[in-house]
Write a protein that holds these residues in place. Structure first.
Motif, PDB file in Angstrom:
ATOM      1  N   LEU A 182       9.649   4.329   1.927  1.00 26.57           N
ATOM      2  CA  LEU A 182      10.041   5.227   0.843  1.00 26.57           C
ATOM      3  C   LEU A 182      11.534   5.065   0.572  1.00 26.57           C
ATOM      4  O   LEU A 182      12.350   5.165   1.490  1.00 26.57           O
ATOM      5  CB  LEU A 182       9.737   6.679   1.213  1.00 26.57           C
ATOM      6  N   TYR A 183      11.859   4.794  -0.683  1.00 19.94           N
ATOM      7  CA  TYR A 183      13.249   4.671  -1.125  1.00 19.94           C
ATOM      8  C   TYR A 183      13.591   5.885  -1.976  1.00 19.94           C
ATOM      9  O   TYR A 183      12.891   6.172  -2.955  1.00 19.94           O
ATOM     10  CB  TYR A 183      13.449   3.381  -1.933  1.00 19.94           C
ATOM     11  N   LEU A 184      14.645   6.595  -1.605  1.00 22.98           N
ATOM     12  CA  LEU A 184      15.136   7.744  -2.369  1.00 22.98           C
ATOM     13  C   LEU A 184      16.529   7.418  -2.876  1.00 22.98           C
ATOM     14  O   LEU A 184      17.380   6.953  -2.106  1.00 22.98           O
ATOM     15  CB  LEU A 184      15.193   8.994  -1.497  1.00 22.98           C
ATOM     16  N   THR A 185      16.764   7.672  -4.154  1.00 19.58           N
ATOM     17  CA  THR A 185      18.059   7.409  -4.779  1.00 19.58           C
ATOM     18  C   THR A 185      18.432   8.610  -5.636  1.00 19.58           C
ATOM     19  O   THR A 185      17.615   9.091  -6.417  1.00 19.58           O
ATOM     20  CB  THR A 185      17.981   6.159  -5.681  1.00 19.58           C
ATOM     21  N   ALA A 186      19.666   9.080  -5.494  1.00 23.24           N
ATOM     22  CA  ALA A 186      20.172  10.190  -6.316  1.00 23.24           C
ATOM     23  C   ALA A 186      21.338   9.688  -7.144  1.00 23.24           C
ATOM     24  O   ALA A 186      22.224   8.993  -6.635  1.00 23.24           O
ATOM     25  CB  ALA A 186      20.615  11.347  -5.424  1.00 23.24           C
TER      26      ALA A 186
END
Length: 163
Positions: free
Chosen positions: A28-32
């Motif tokens: 899982l890749y999370l980017t803000a």
């Protein structure tokens, strides 16, 4: 003044839409990133496609269990997110993008990848201070299929890169 290591930036939950399965090998890749309008003239000159750079990013390795509770903290800041003035993005709405990558490799795109986005609004300063953490509401994302357009583009891109 730099934020303390480990101080919260954004937290919430990632879930998978009903009827979809998360592959066991998926990462899982999370980017803000700040939710700001595209600056097309600047994007043409800089090659950024108009999106502001991410302020925080993380890769969560398998095995993963959904719904998954997450927290992005100062250890996940990108150089742009850590740039002075400190937390220049703190009172801006953030876009949280999530991608469950089926093969676990960020550089690849597959039609079976699941994606989701959410807008994460800042809280009024007094509420953030009372919570004792970053002044941002919890941000929840539901992962869905890439949709027909995303799957078609992914397949066509994969075919052209193999030839």
């Amino acid at each position: 003044m730099s934020p303390a290591v480990g101080s919260a930036i954004l937290s919430g939950q990632v879930s998978v839409a009903d009827g979809l399965d998360a592959p066991a090998s998926a990462a899982l890749y999370l980017t803000a990133r700040p939710n700001v309008g595209d600056d097309v003239p600047r994007a043409v000159l800089s090659g950024t496609r108009g999106k502001p750079p991410p302020i925080a990013a993380v890769r969560l390795a398998p095995p993963l269990e959904f719904p998954l509770t997450f927290e992005l903290n100062s250890a996940n800041l990108t150089p742009e997110g850590a740039a002075e003035p400190a937390r220049w993005w703190a009172q801006r709405q953030l876009v949280l993008s999530a991608r469950l990558d089926a093969d676990g490799q960020a550089a690849t795109r597959d039609s079976s990848d699941l994606v989701g986005r959410a807008l994460c609004a800042p809280l009024p300063p007094e509420q953030g201070e009372l919570a004792g953490m970053e002044s941002r509401a919890r941000c929840n994302v539901q992962l869905v299929g890439r949709g027909f357009g995303g799957k078609l583009l992914t397949k066509n891109f994969a075919m052209t890169t193999r030839n």
